[in-house]
Design a protein around this motif. Structure first.
Motif, PDB file in Angstrom:
ATOM      1  N   MET A  88       0.889  -1.033   0.333  1.00  0.00           N
ATOM      2  CA  MET A  88       0.031   0.177   0.102  1.00  0.00           C
ATOM      3  C   MET A  88       1.064   1.186  -0.310  1.00  0.00           C
ATOM      4  N   PRO A  89       0.535   1.406  -0.697  1.00  0.00           N
ATOM      5  CA  PRO A  89       1.534   3.663  -0.720  1.00  0.00           C
ATOM      6  C   PRO A  89       1.820   3.952   0.830  1.00  0.00           C
ATOM      7  N   MET A  90       0.787   3.914   1.166  1.00  0.00           N
ATOM      8  CA  MET A  90       0.908   4.824   2.841  1.00  0.00           C
ATOM      9  C   MET A  90       0.220   3.782   3.542  1.00  0.00           C
ATOM     10  N   ILE A  91       1.015   3.535   5.030  1.00  0.00           N
ATOM     11  CA  ILE A  91      -0.313   2.659   6.020  1.00  0.00           C
ATOM     12  C   ILE A  91       0.027   3.912   7.632  1.00  0.00           C
ATOM     13  N   ILE A  92      -1.355   4.051   7.601  1.00  0.00           N
ATOM     14  CA  ILE A  92      -0.779   4.878   8.857  1.00  0.00           C
ATOM     15  C   ILE A  92      -1.616   3.758  10.203  1.00  0.00           C
ATOM     16  N   ALA A  93      -0.833   3.201  11.273  1.00  0.00           N
ATOM     17  CA  ALA A  93      -1.378   3.356  12.264  1.00  0.00           C
ATOM     18  C   ALA A  93      -2.626   4.172  13.152  1.00  0.00           C
ATOM     19  N   LEU A  94      -3.788   3.708  13.418  1.00  0.00           N
ATOM     20  CA  LEU A  94      -4.401   4.569  14.570  1.00  0.00           C
ATOM     21  C   LEU A  94      -4.310   3.703  16.091  1.00  0.00           C
ATOM     22  N   GLY A  95      -3.759   4.813  16.096  1.00  0.00           N
ATOM     23  CA  GLY A  95      -3.608   4.094  18.000  1.00  0.00           C
ATOM     24  C   GLY A  95      -4.257   5.073  19.034  1.00  0.00           C
ATOM     25  N   MET A  96      -4.746   4.414  20.463  1.00  0.00           N
ATOM     26  CA  MET A  96      -5.615   5.009  20.969  1.00  0.00           C
ATOM     27  C   MET A  96      -4.953   5.708  22.326  1.00  0.00           C
ATOM     28  N   HIS A  97      -4.601   6.526  22.492  1.00  0.00           N
ATOM     29  CA  HIS A  97      -3.742   6.734  24.004  1.00  0.00           C
ATOM     30  C   HIS A  97      -4.823   6.263  25.032  1.00  0.00           C
ATOM     31  N   LEU A  98      -5.460   5.699  25.710  1.00  0.00           N
ATOM     32  CA  LEU A  98      -6.366   5.602  26.576  1.00  0.00           C
ATOM     33  C   LEU A  98      -6.138   6.516  27.993  1.00  0.00           C
ATOM     34  N   ARG A  99      -6.750   6.340  28.676  1.00  0.00           N
ATOM     35  CA  ARG A  99      -6.531   6.370  30.182  1.00  0.00           C
ATOM     36  C   ARG A  99      -8.000   5.800  31.219  1.00  0.00           C
ATOM     37  N   PRO A 100      -7.165   5.355  31.385  1.00  0.00           N
ATOM     38  CA  PRO A 100      -8.109   4.227  32.025  1.00  0.00           C
ATOM     39  C   PRO A 100      -9.231   4.658  33.593  1.00  0.00           C
ATOM     40  N   GLU A 101      -8.086   4.909  34.136  1.00  0.00           N
ATOM     41  CA  GLU A 101      -8.300   5.810  35.631  1.00  0.00           C
ATOM     42  C   GLU A 101      -9.013   6.976  35.212  1.00  0.00           C
ATOM     43  N   HIS A 102      -9.292   7.956  34.311  1.00  0.00           N
ATOM     44  CA  HIS A 102      -9.791   8.672  33.521  1.00  0.00           C
ATOM     45  C   HIS A 102     -11.248   9.150  34.206  1.00  0.00           C
ATOM     46  N   LYS A 103     -11.818   9.930  34.519  1.00  0.00           N
ATOM     47  CA  LYS A 103     -12.817  10.152  35.091  1.00  0.00           C
ATOM     48  C   LYS A 103     -13.771  10.043  33.570  1.00  0.00           C
ATOM     49  N   ILE A 104     -13.307  10.690  32.089  1.00  0.00           N
ATOM     50  CA  ILE A 104     -13.503  10.228  30.884  1.00  0.00           C
ATOM     51  C   ILE A 104     -13.675   9.104  30.781  1.00  0.00           C
ATOM     52  N   PRO A 105     -15.986   8.275  30.570  1.00  0.00           N
ATOM     53  CA  PRO A 105     -15.130   6.240  30.287  1.00  0.00           C
ATOM     54  C   PRO A 105     -14.217   5.797  29.022  1.00  0.00           C
ATOM     55  N   LEU A 106     -13.575   4.756  29.033  1.00  0.00           N
ATOM     56  CA  LEU A 106     -12.585   4.594  28.064  1.00  0.00           C
ATOM     57  C   LEU A 106     -14.175   4.224  26.844  1.00  0.00           C
ATOM     58  N   TRP A 107     -15.284   3.773  26.912  1.00  0.00           N
ATOM     59  CA  TRP A 107     -15.574   4.366  25.546  1.00  0.00           C
ATOM     60  C   TRP A 107     -15.981   5.166  25.229  1.00  0.00           C
ATOM     61  N   GLU A 108     -15.871   6.853  25.725  1.00  0.00           N
ATOM     62  CA  GLU A 108     -16.273   8.227  24.811  1.00  0.00           C
ATOM     63  C   GLU A 108     -14.827   8.002  24.408  1.00  0.00           C
ATOM     64  N   GLN A 109     -13.345   7.494  24.854  1.00  0.00           N
ATOM     65  CA  GLN A 109     -12.418   7.856  24.517  1.00  0.00           C
ATOM     66  C   GLN A 109     -11.970   7.133  23.322  1.00  0.00           C
ATOM     67  N   GLU A 110     -12.848   6.005  22.792  1.00  0.00           N
ATOM     68  CA  GLU A 110     -12.189   4.759  22.160  1.00  0.00           C
ATOM     69  C   GLU A 110     -13.490   6.474  20.829  1.00  0.00           C
ATOM     70  N   MET A 111     -14.192   6.204  20.664  1.00  0.00           N
ATOM     71  CA  MET A 111     -15.255   6.841  19.823  1.00  0.00           C
ATOM     72  C   MET A 111     -15.006   8.643  19.645  1.00  0.00           C
ATOM     73  N   CYS A 112     -14.004   9.129  20.238  1.00  0.00           N
ATOM     74  CA  CYS A 112     -13.294   9.670  19.873  1.00  0.00           C
ATOM     75  C   CYS A 112     -12.004   9.750  18.797  1.00  0.00           C
ATOM     76  N   VAL A 113     -11.443   8.407  18.727  1.00  0.00           N
ATOM     77  CA  VAL A 113     -10.129   7.938  18.056  1.00  0.00           C
ATOM     78  C   VAL A 113     -11.505   7.716  16.082  1.00  0.00           C
ATOM     79  N   ALA A 114     -12.487   6.802  16.786  1.00  0.00           N
ATOM     80  CA  ALA A 114     -13.543   6.924  15.478  1.00  0.00           C
ATOM     81  C   ALA A 114     -13.762   7.903  15.072  1.00  0.00           C
ATOM     82  N   ALA A 115     -13.930   8.762  15.534  1.00  0.00           N
ATOM     83  CA  ALA A 115     -14.783  10.772  15.198  1.00  0.00           C
ATOM     84  C   ALA A 115     -13.240  10.442  14.500  1.00  0.00           C
ATOM     85  N   GLY A 116     -12.303  11.113  14.963  1.00  0.00           N
ATOM     86  CA  GLY A 116     -10.906  11.321  14.302  1.00  0.00           C
ATOM     87  C   GLY A 116     -10.785  11.044  13.330  1.00  0.00           C
TER      88      GLY A 116
END
Length: 197
Positions: A88-116
């Motif tokens: 493939m001409p270019m590959i971008i690995a999509l990383g999620m820098h997650l903070r399990p201890e944060h008050k923002i739920p993990l699913w919201e953090q993951e959804m932010c990456v998906a929206a991005g």
């Protein structure tokens, strides 16, 4: 093309050729990810770009990951993955820098990456490039994630294959939004899409 025309004509494609976005183009494209909703401003996006001679090296890491997470994968599937990641001409690995201890739920953090990621796919289309988001069992391989610089609690959300579409991209027919929309009037709603067998 109007902005709405652009959004309505976007479709994923893995029929990609050179060129991939230049460094300046890629910076602008990735900047669109930073416009995704980000509750708590945690900025969980992480992008690992793989190009040129590093693609075959990544392909071998992908094959090794498949041996760990899909030990019964057919040889044809393994070779297809090796070939795609190596060429493939270019590959971008999509990383999620997650903070399990944060008050923002993990699913919201993951959804932010998906929206991005969706913003990136739209930006690729808007600038004349194409892409497809691929995943599979290997996104749950912590060894592969660590090899890419995404050690736990970070995770992989998949990979984008990026390049210039070959030929006229096929735009598949999309479902009628009315099947997935209902107006609420105080009682539970039903959706036309749920009534299909």
């Amino acid at each position: 093309m109007t902005p709405m025309d652009m959004l309505l004509s976007r479709a994923s494609t893995d029929r990609l050729k050179e060129p991939a976005p230049s460094p300046a183009q890629l910076t602008e494209i990735l900047a669109t990810a930073m416009r995704a909703p980000d509750h708590g401003r945690l900025q969980p996006w992480r992008y690992v770009v793989i190009e040129g001679e590093d693609r075959p090296l990544l392909a071998e890491r992908i094959v090794a990951s498949m041996a760990r997470v899909e030990p019964d994968a057919p040889a044809a599937k393994i070779e297809k993955r090796r070939s795609r990641f190596a060429t493939m001409p270019m590959i971008i690995a999509l990383g999620m820098h997650l903070r399990p201890e944060h008050k923002i739920p993990l699913w919201e953090q993951e959804m932010c990456v998906a929206a991005g990621t969706m913003n990136i796919l739209n930006a690729l289309h808007a600038t004349g490039f194409g892409g497809v988001w691929v995943s599979g069992a290997l996104v749950d391989d912590p060894v592969l994630a660590t090899e890419l610089g995404l050690a736990a609690p970070a995770k992989l959300a998949g990979f984008l294959f990026v390049g210039t579409p070959e030929g006229v991209p096929h735009t598949p027919k999309r479902a009628d939004p009315a099947l997935f929309t209902a107006r609420w009037h105080g009682q539970p709603v039903t959706f036309g899409a749920d009534n299909k067998d």
